[in-house]
Write an enzyme that holds these catalytic residues in place. Structure first.
Site, PDB file in Angstrom:
ATOM      1  N   ASP A 156       0.833  -1.211   0.000  1.00 21.07           N
ATOM      2  CA  ASP A 156       0.000   0.000   0.000  1.00 21.07           C
ATOM      3  C   ASP A 156       0.871   1.266   0.000  1.00 21.07           C
ATOM      4  O   ASP A 156       1.991   1.264   0.503  1.00 21.07           O
ATOM      5  CB  ASP A 156      -0.911  -0.017   1.235  1.00 21.07           C
ATOM      6  CG  ASP A 156      -2.072   0.958   1.097  1.00 21.07           C
ATOM      7  OD1 ASP A 156      -2.393   1.365  -0.038  1.00 21.07           O
ATOM      8  OD2 ASP A 156      -2.664   1.318   2.138  1.00 21.07           O
ATOM      9  N   TRP A 201       2.650   7.981  -2.603  1.00 23.81           N
ATOM     10  CA  TRP A 201       4.050   8.145  -3.032  1.00 23.81           C
ATOM     11  C   TRP A 201       4.095   9.055  -4.267  1.00 23.81           C
ATOM     12  O   TRP A 201       4.902   9.977  -4.349  1.00 23.81           O
ATOM     13  CB  TRP A 201       4.656   6.771  -3.360  1.00 23.81           C
ATOM     14  CG  TRP A 201       6.087   6.823  -3.817  1.00 23.81           C
ATOM     15  CD1 TRP A 201       7.204   6.715  -3.039  1.00 23.81           C
ATOM     16  CD2 TRP A 201       6.546   7.001  -5.177  1.00 23.81           C
ATOM     17  NE1 TRP A 201       8.331   6.813  -3.821  1.00 23.81           N
ATOM     18  CE2 TRP A 201       7.959   6.990  -5.134  1.00 23.81           C
ATOM     19  CE3 TRP A 201       5.912   7.163  -6.406  1.00 23.81           C
ATOM     20  CZ2 TRP A 201       8.749   7.130  -6.282  1.00 23.81           C
ATOM     21  CZ3 TRP A 201       6.686   7.316  -7.550  1.00 23.81           C
ATOM     22  CH2 TRP A 201       8.098   7.294  -7.468  1.00 23.81           C
ATOM     23  N   HIS A 260       2.090   3.270  -9.094  1.00 27.39           N
ATOM     24  CA  HIS A 260       1.889   1.831  -9.346  1.00 27.39           C
ATOM     25  C   HIS A 260       3.053   1.275 -10.167  1.00 27.39           C
ATOM     26  O   HIS A 260       3.537   0.177  -9.916  1.00 27.39           O
ATOM     27  CB  HIS A 260       0.565   1.598 -10.078  1.00 27.39           C
ATOM     28  CG  HIS A 260      -0.640   2.022  -9.291  1.00 27.39           C
ATOM     29  ND1 HIS A 260      -0.807   1.707  -7.963  1.00 27.39           N
ATOM     30  CD2 HIS A 260      -1.754   2.743  -9.641  1.00 27.39           C
ATOM     31  CE1 HIS A 260      -1.964   2.207  -7.532  1.00 27.39           C
ATOM     32  NE2 HIS A 260      -2.551   2.847  -8.523  1.00 27.39           N
ATOM     33  N   GLU A 308     -12.534  -4.742  -3.604  1.00 25.27           N
ATOM     34  CA  GLU A 308     -12.982  -3.352  -3.401  1.00 25.27           C
ATOM     35  C   GLU A 308     -12.321  -2.389  -4.385  1.00 25.27           C
ATOM     36  O   GLU A 308     -12.876  -1.340  -4.696  1.00 25.27           O
ATOM     37  CB  GLU A 308     -12.693  -2.904  -1.958  1.00 25.27           C
ATOM     38  CG  GLU A 308     -13.591  -3.545  -0.908  1.00 25.27           C
ATOM     39  CD  GLU A 308     -13.267  -5.004  -0.602  1.00 25.27           C
ATOM     40  OE1 GLU A 308     -12.130  -5.449  -0.884  1.00 25.27           O
ATOM     41  OE2 GLU A 308     -14.168  -5.715  -0.102  1.00 25.27           O
ATOM     42  N   LEU A 324      10.883 -20.198  -5.205  1.00 22.61           N
ATOM     43  CA  LEU A 324       9.838 -19.460  -4.500  1.00 22.61           C
ATOM     44  C   LEU A 324       8.481 -19.622  -5.186  1.00 22.61           C
ATOM     45  O   LEU A 324       8.394 -19.602  -6.415  1.00 22.61           O
ATOM     46  CB  LEU A 324      10.219 -17.968  -4.498  1.00 22.61           C
ATOM     47  CG  LEU A 324       9.193 -16.997  -3.928  1.00 22.61           C
ATOM     48  CD1 LEU A 324       9.247 -16.986  -2.408  1.00 22.61           C
ATOM     49  CD2 LEU A 324       9.409 -15.587  -4.471  1.00 22.61           C
ATOM     50  N   GLU A 355       1.874 -13.067  12.688  1.00 21.68           N
ATOM     51  CA  GLU A 355       2.426 -11.873  13.323  1.00 21.68           C
ATOM     52  C   GLU A 355       2.223 -10.720  12.342  1.00 21.68           C
ATOM     53  O   GLU A 355       2.442 -10.880  11.133  1.00 21.68           O
ATOM     54  CB  GLU A 355       3.917 -12.065  13.615  1.00 21.68           C
ATOM     55  CG  GLU A 355       4.214 -13.215  14.569  1.00 21.68           C
ATOM     56  CD  GLU A 355       3.604 -13.028  15.946  1.00 21.68           C
ATOM     57  OE1 GLU A 355       3.527 -11.872  16.413  1.00 21.68           O
ATOM     58  OE2 GLU A 355       3.198 -14.039  16.563  1.00 21.68           O
TER      59      GLU A 355
HETATM   60  C1  IPE Z   1      -5.433  -2.757  -0.098  1.00 21.39           C
HETATM   61  O1  IPE Z   1      -5.094  -1.443  -0.323  1.00 21.39           O
HETATM   62  C2  IPE Z   1      -5.429  -3.511  -1.377  1.00 21.39           C
HETATM   63  C3  IPE Z   1      -4.133  -3.647  -2.020  1.00 21.39           C
HETATM   64  C4  IPE Z   1      -2.991  -3.310  -1.527  1.00 21.39           C
HETATM   65  C5  IPE Z   1      -4.162  -4.233  -3.327  1.00 21.39           C
HETATM   66  P1  IPE Z   1      -6.195  -0.286  -0.408  1.00 21.39           P
HETATM   67  O2  IPE Z   1      -5.453   0.978  -0.510  1.00 21.39           O
HETATM   68  O3  IPE Z   1      -7.175  -0.581  -1.466  1.00 21.39           O
HETATM   69  O4  IPE Z   1      -6.890  -0.437   1.013  1.00 21.39           O
HETATM   70  P2  IPE Z   1      -7.945   0.504   1.747  1.00 21.39           P
HETATM   71  O5  IPE Z   1      -9.173   0.521   0.908  1.00 21.39           O
HETATM   72  O6  IPE Z   1      -7.342   1.839   1.905  1.00 21.39           O
HETATM   73  O7  IPE Z   1      -8.163  -0.169   3.066  1.00 21.39           O
HETATM   74  C1  IPE Z   2      -1.716   0.191  -3.309  1.00 20.49           C
HETATM   75  O1  IPE Z   2      -1.508   1.550  -3.388  1.00 20.49           O
HETATM   76  C2  IPE Z   2      -1.948  -0.415  -4.671  1.00 20.49           C
HETATM   77  C3  IPE Z   2      -3.350  -0.808  -4.910  1.00 20.49           C
HETATM   78  C4  IPE Z   2      -4.321  -0.768  -4.037  1.00 20.49           C
HETATM   79  C5  IPE Z   2      -3.658  -1.292  -6.248  1.00 20.49           C
HETATM   80  P1  IPE Z   2      -2.708   2.581  -3.366  1.00 20.49           P
HETATM   81  O2  IPE Z   2      -3.125   2.850  -4.758  1.00 20.49           O
HETATM   82  O3  IPE Z   2      -3.795   2.119  -2.463  1.00 20.49           O
HETATM   83  O4  IPE Z   2      -1.990   3.856  -2.755  1.00 20.49           O
HETATM   84  P2  IPE Z   2      -2.562   4.877  -1.698  1.00 20.49           P
HETATM   85  O5  IPE Z   2      -3.048   4.086  -0.524  1.00 20.49           O
HETATM   86  O6  IPE Z   2      -3.673   5.605  -2.377  1.00 20.49           O
HETATM   87  O7  IPE Z   2      -1.402   5.731  -1.356  1.00 20.49           O
HETATM   88 MG    MG Z   3      -4.135   2.375  -0.482  1.00 18.00          MG
END
Ligand code: IPE
Ligand code: IPE
Ligand code: MG
Length: 249
Positions: A25, A30, A42, A72, A134, A210
């Site tokens: 996440d 970033w 991404h 989601e 892996l 953990e």
């Molecule tokens: C969780 O990240 C899903 C992935 C990392 C693919 P999100 O950024 O979608 O999570 P929420 O919705 O903020 O909890």
């Molecule tokens: C995680 O990064 C990647 C996916 C959920 C696909 P985010 O896109 O959720 O990045 P933030 O949370 O908005 O920074």
């Molecule tokens: Mg996110």
């Protein structure tokens, strides 16, 4: 460059988790912090996936499960979903998997993926099936509630067919209907990006994992951060309901 990859943290090599799950996440934040489009985050995140896959191999991790796209996440703007799908398509390079002897597995509702993405990932799963290093498990269009609902439906069908009686349903029956069947539960779950939540990820499988949360955004997460997470894991006492004294015995 190589030196930067050397862990400054000393790890007990006999206690490396065999399965690490990661919620990758922070890509969007970033990018935003740099005045870039979310898709740039991404894109950079893919480099981190490659680096951490190599770290996992180097450390002797057997299973690495990466949350790439949640159920989601389908609710995001169509343009971002499209950018993510095309990134998935271009970043899953067969050559890299073969070179590193990595076996790919996909968990999630692949039926919802665009046809070209679905074909490409399933083909790569098949092609890497014989690899013995892996196992990289990518959670794509995945959520635990989806997975557990699928398992419930499958068990209900078995009951309806008279193959199993409701009284006999065991934890093993649920496990054999999960997408992760045959894979040991993750000992360690890492979430980058500062949020302290599970976002519908591996809820059954992480019942006793953990948990490690770091503020570092996924594109910035590196080998040292990965070692740091494992080091924290190694300092914990896994009691599984027992007392500390029992564990020490
Ligand atoms: C969780 O990240 C899903 C992935 C990392 C693919 P999100 O950024 O979608 O999570 P929420 O919705 O903020 O909890
Ligand atoms: C995680 O990064 C990647 C996916 C959920 C696909 P985010 O896109 O959720 O990045 P933030 O949370 O908005 O920074
Ligand atoms: Mg996110």
């Amino acid at each position: 460059m190589q030196q930067q990859n050397e862990p400054s943290i000393s790890l007990d090599t006999t206690r490396i988790p065999q399965h690490i799950a990661i919620i990758m996440d922070g890509n969007g934040r970033w990018a935003k912090a740099r005045g870039l489009a979310r898709s740039a985050g991404h894109q950079k995140g893919v480099d981190t996936v490659r680096a951490i896959t190599e770290s996992a191999i180097k450390l002797g991790v057997k299973y690495l499960t990466l949350y790439a796209f949640s159920t989601e996440n389908w609710k995001r703007p169509a343009s971002e979903v499209a950018a993510l799908m095309s990134l998935i398509l271009t970043s899953l390079e067969e050559e890299l998997f073969m070179k590193n002897n990595v076996r790919l597995r996909i968990i999630g509702d692949v039926e919802r993926l665009p046809e070209d993405v679905r074909q490409a990932v399933l083909q790569l799963v098949e092609r890497t099936n014989g690899n013995t290093g892996l196992t990289e498990i990518i959670a794509l269009s995945y959520s635990s509630k989806w997975e557990l609902t699928q398992a419930a439906k499958a068990i209900a069908r078995e009951v309806a067919a008279g193959e199993i009686s409701p009284e006999d349903i065991s934890e093993d029956d649920i496990e054999r209907h999960l997408t992760t069947v045959g894979i040991p539960a993750p000992e360690l779950l890492i979430r980058t990006g500062g949020e302290v939540r599970l976002s519908n990820y591996l809820l059954w499988q992480c019942a006793y994992s953990e948990l490690y949360f770091t503020d570092t955004y996924w594109p910035d997460f590196n080998h040292n951060d990965f070692c740091q997470a494992i080091s924290h894991y190694q300092q914990r006492e896994r009691r599984f309901g027992k007392t500390s004294e029992q564990v020490a015995q």
